[in-house]
Design an enzyme around this catalytic site. Structure first.
Site: not given
Length: 309
Positions: A16, A100, A102, A149, A200
């Site tokens: 990522e 969490r 991101n 995102n 994403d």
């Protein structure tokens, strides 16, 4: 037909947050669950790896050479040379149980924007989008995400693009460079997982287009400035997670990928899942800024702004 190459072979569980460093000619990216940040130098392929103590969400470059890193316990400053890690801040009440940090990206005003998510990717709208200043002040810009995102800004810095992966929706909002305030989100498009994958990470180009990784769909989707799907690129893996512009002319798209959540059949068909891919495109990307610094967004803005969505 666009040629896609496997640039860096890796078996990242969740690759990522690719970040291009034009000063050193290096691509940086993270394996979130390792947890580690890696670096690859374009000139000679030299690689480095730094292991961190907690699960990562994302990171960006600072104007002083450090990295700003969103980890499970909050936002930290990391000096790669020494390994020193300095806690900067954590938004009040975060992280919530089962959430969490991101996707995060440094904006054109030098602030870090970072989202939170339901870590189990269920349907709980527990995620928020936060703005973090260089002094550590945090502001919640929006809430109610399942998985926040896809952060990216237009070339003039006045529009912010983002997604909610589990809602299969891309959004756009006005963005104030002076105050860091965000306007009310507007739906840019609702995607179809069977056609586009799930939205994403994202990156913008100087023409007003938005590249979105279609995770679990094996594609990159290019949405033009009016929210229309203008191009789709098939990839040699099913789990692209985020594109990032880089290279000498900012026309290379680097794409991180994952192995987490893939079936045995997918892993057999795409054994290089978890690697970093690269492809060349015609329109250069918008550079990502440094935390605490400022960018060249105004210089990159088109003389006539694209039509608002």
């Amino acid at each position: 037909m666009t040629s896609v190459e496997v640039l860096i072979e890796s078996r990242a569980e969740l690759g990522e947050s690719p970040v291009w460093d034009a000063e050193t000619g290096c691509l940086l990216w993270a394996d979130l669950y390792a947890p580690a940040i890696e670096s690859w130098r374009l000139a000679d392929g030299h690689r480095q790896r730094w292991v961190l103590p907690e699960t990562l969400g994302s990171f960006g470059r600072c104007d002083d050479g450090r990295l700003v890193v969103a980890m499970r316990s909050g936002i930290h400053l990391f000096e790669a040379a020494s390994g020193a890690l300095e806690f900067l801040c954590c938004p009040p009440g975060e992280p919530l149980a089962g959430t969490r940090f991101n996707d995060g990206k440094v904006g054109p005003d030098g602030r870090l924007l970072v989202g939170t998510m339901d870590e189990q990717c269920r349907s709980r709208p527990l995620g928020s989008l936060y703005s973090v200043s260089r002094s550590g002040e945090t502001t919640r810009l929006h809430q109610g995400f399942i998985v926040a995102n896809g952060l990216a800004w237009s070339a003039d810095g006045r529009r912010l693009y983002f997604s909610d992966t589990r809602r299969d929706t891309l959004y756009v909002a006005d963005y104030c460079l002076e105050s860091g305030a965000m306007g009310a989100p507007r739906v840019m498009t609702v995607t179809d997982p069977a056609v586009h994958g799930r939205p994403d990470g994202g990156a913008t180009d100087v023409a007003g287009g938005y590249w979105s990784a279609g995770v679990f769909g094996g594609v990159l989707n290019y949405w033009d400035d009016r929210g229309r799907l203008a191009r789709q690129v098939s990839l040699p893996c099913t789990g692209p997670t985020m594109p990032c512009f880089g290279g000498p002319n900012m026309k290379t798209l680097f794409v991180t990928t994952l192995r987490k959540g893939l079936s045995e059949a997918d892993l057999a068909a795409f054994p290089l899942s978890g690697s970093v891919l690269a492809l060349e495109v015609e329109v250069p990307g918008v550079p990502v800024s440094t935390f605490g610094g400022a960018s060249r967004h105004a210089e990159l803005a088109p003389s006539s702004p694209p039509a608002l969505l």
